[in-house]
Enzyme design. Structure first.
Site, PDB file in Angstrom:
ATOM      1  CB  SER A 217       1.892  -5.323   0.303  1.00  0.00           C
ATOM      2  OG  SER A 217       1.630  -6.528  -0.161  1.00  0.00           O
ATOM      3  CE  LYS A 221       2.607  -5.608  -5.911  1.00  0.00           C
ATOM      4  NZ  LYS A 221       3.227  -6.455  -5.565  1.00  0.00           N
ATOM      5  CG  HIS A 351       2.154  -9.346   3.510  1.00  0.00           C
ATOM      6  ND1 HIS A 351       3.421  -9.076   2.913  1.00  0.00           N
ATOM      7  CD2 HIS A 351       1.328  -8.979   2.710  1.00  0.00           C
ATOM      8  CE1 HIS A 351       3.143  -8.514   1.786  1.00  0.00           C
ATOM      9  NE2 HIS A 351       1.835  -8.222   1.723  1.00  0.00           N
TER      10      HIS A 351
HETATM   11  C1  MCU Z   1       2.574  -8.007  -2.393  1.00  0.00           C
HETATM   12  O1  MCU Z   1       1.601  -6.997  -2.939  1.00  0.00           O
HETATM   13  C2  MCU Z   1       0.306  -7.455  -3.146  1.00  0.00           C
HETATM   14  C3  MCU Z   1       0.238  -8.573  -4.047  1.00  0.00           C
HETATM   15  O2  MCU Z   1       0.755  -8.240  -5.294  1.00  0.00           O
HETATM   16  C4  MCU Z   1      -1.235  -8.943  -4.413  1.00  0.00           C
HETATM   17  O3  MCU Z   1      -1.322  -9.933  -5.150  1.00  0.00           O
HETATM   18  C5  MCU Z   1      -1.933  -9.467  -2.943  1.00  0.00           C
HETATM   19  O4  MCU Z   1      -3.375  -9.404  -3.472  1.00  0.00           O
HETATM   20  O5  MCU Z   1      -1.940  -8.273  -2.244  1.00  0.00           O
HETATM   21  C6  MCU Z   1      -0.590  -7.906  -1.712  1.00  0.00           C
HETATM   22  C7  MCU Z   1      -0.690  -6.777  -0.855  1.00  0.00           C
HETATM   23  O6  MCU Z   1      -0.849  -5.578  -1.401  1.00  0.00           O
HETATM   24  O7  MCU Z   1      -1.024  -7.009   0.372  1.00  0.00           O
HETATM   25  C8  MCU Z   1      -1.331  -5.991   1.211  1.00  0.00           C
END
Ligand code: MCU
Length: 403
Positions: A217, A221, A351
């Protein structure tokens, strides 16, 4: 003819394998213009054309183009990655039978900061020395027992709660709260310092030519940025990084225009501090960027990259990730090593819950790049989302054969 082809193949392979040979950093690269006038480009920028308009036709050109892309991405999106600090120290201490702590000190001028990572040796005795995977916040992929896991609490380096996290963390204690690096670049700096410390610590018994990096997530990145900006990383495994990771800004915007609830640049800069403050200026006009994230992935080539995505969440931009990474794959193809890059996007799971169906692919990449075992990583391009990607519309370049 056949002999010639074999010869060409051998020459090309040698050129890529020998980092100190043809594929070394090139001091004769054209300098990247600093006062660029950015112009709208609605499709993905061509990897194989320099900003000047000159074509990339050789491996040596490509190395220069990577330098150009690196510089552009630091200027407009990620912020600057500082070089290795003047003084780096490493202290290795036992926590329990299989767990050790590595404390890394960094000094620049009058300032010193330090942070610690945990190294877990999953098997004793292991191979000597151990390969290792640096895992942001702990691994959410299965790591074979023969590899050590290095748990990296990246939020200590740069916080990422919300806008109030800007400039917070030990990276900013060292370089100042107004340093241009956003959190993903600050974390990448941290990963490089972990590798510096491992290189200085024979007692840790880690093979620094067999280092992987992963995170899921937001940490995915981060893992992609780390792999893009340190050539010592042999295998980069961003997991469900979505928009801001393996997705392309332009493609995510196109999904939004099509009415899908996807994360875009304009949302991401308001949500968190993963990118440089400068990037905010372009978040509503990503067509002005002289790159997109297929070129972030391009900085990893020819090293190993396995992009793991999830087709179940529109927010991640599943079509954007696929199109972006399909476009990035042309770079490994051009370098003659298409099997070093794979993309696997399956659905039906929550996720960051790694599904068993992706395990053989993951293990093949780990075998090949970290464990030194033969493995088949060819044609890894899984795509459960289904919406076709029109490369002629979005990524309309010819892929050269670089030698
Ligand atoms: C996918 O990564 C992020 C996403 O960019 C955000 O918008 C969301 O709030 O959180 C995701 C994440 O890091 O989930 C653990």
């Amino acid at each position: 003819m056949k002999f010639l082809l074999i010869l060409l193949f051998v020459v090309q392979t040698l050129a890529i394998v020998s980092k100190k040979g043809i594929y070394a950093r090139n001091s004769t690269c054209p300098t990247t213009p600093t006062n660029l006038v950015l112009t709208n480009q609605t499709t993905l920028p061509d990897p194989f054309t320099f900003l000047s308009g000159s074509p990339v036709t050789t491996l040596s050109d490509w190395k220069c183009r990577q330098d150009e892309i690196s510089s552009l991405m630091q200027t407009y999106e990620l912020g600057t990655k500082p070089p290795k600090p003047s003084i780096v120290t490493a202290a290795f201490t036992e926590v329990s039978a299989s767990t050790y702590s590595l404390t890394i000190g960094c000094t620049e001028g009058t300032k010193t900061v330090s942070f610690s990572v945990t190294i877990t040796y999953q098997s004793t005795p292991g191979p000597s020395p151990y390969p290792a995977i640096i895992a942001y916040g702990g691994a959410s992929i299965p790591v074979p027992a023969t590899a050590a896991i290095i748990t990296f609490n990246n939020d200590i380096i740069a916080a990422e709660n919300d806008q109030s996290s800007r400039g917070v963390g030990i990276f900013y204690d060292l370089y100042g709260a107004t340093a241009s690096a956003g959190a993903t670049m600050a974390w990448a700096w941290g990963v490089s310092r972990i590798i510096d410390a491992l290189e200085m610590t024979p007692a840790a018994n880690i093979d620094t030519t067999k280092i992987g990096v992963t995170g899921c997530s937001r940490d995915g990145k981060g893992a992609l940025v780390a792999g893009a900006f340190d050539e010592r990383i042999a295998l980069t495994i961003p997991q469900e990084s979505g928009s801001g990771g393996s997705a392309c800004w332009r493609l995510s915007d196109a999904m939004m225009t099509a009415g899908q609830d996807v994360q875009t640049a304009s949302e991401i800069v308001r949500e968190n501090v993963w990118f440089s403050p400068t990037f905010t200026n372009y978040s509503n006009s990503v067509d002005l960027l002289p790159f997109d994230h297929h070129l972030l992935a391009a900085l990893v080539a020819p090293r190993g990259l396995l992009v793991i995505e999830n087709a179940a969440y529109l927010w991640l931009g599943p079509w954007s990730c696929y199109g972006c990474m399909m476009s990035a794959k042309t770079i490994w193809t051009a370098m003659g090593v298409p099997d070093n890059m794979g993309f696997s996007e399956v659905g039906n799971h929550s996720h960051c819950a790694f599904p068993a169906v992706q395990q053989p692919t993951l293990l093949a990449f780990i075998d090949k790049f970290l464990l030194g075992r033969p493995a088949n990583t060819s044609n890894v391009m899984d795509y459960d989302f289904g919406e076709p990607f029109n490369a002629t519309q979005w990524a309309n370049w010819a892929t050269p054969t670089l030698m």
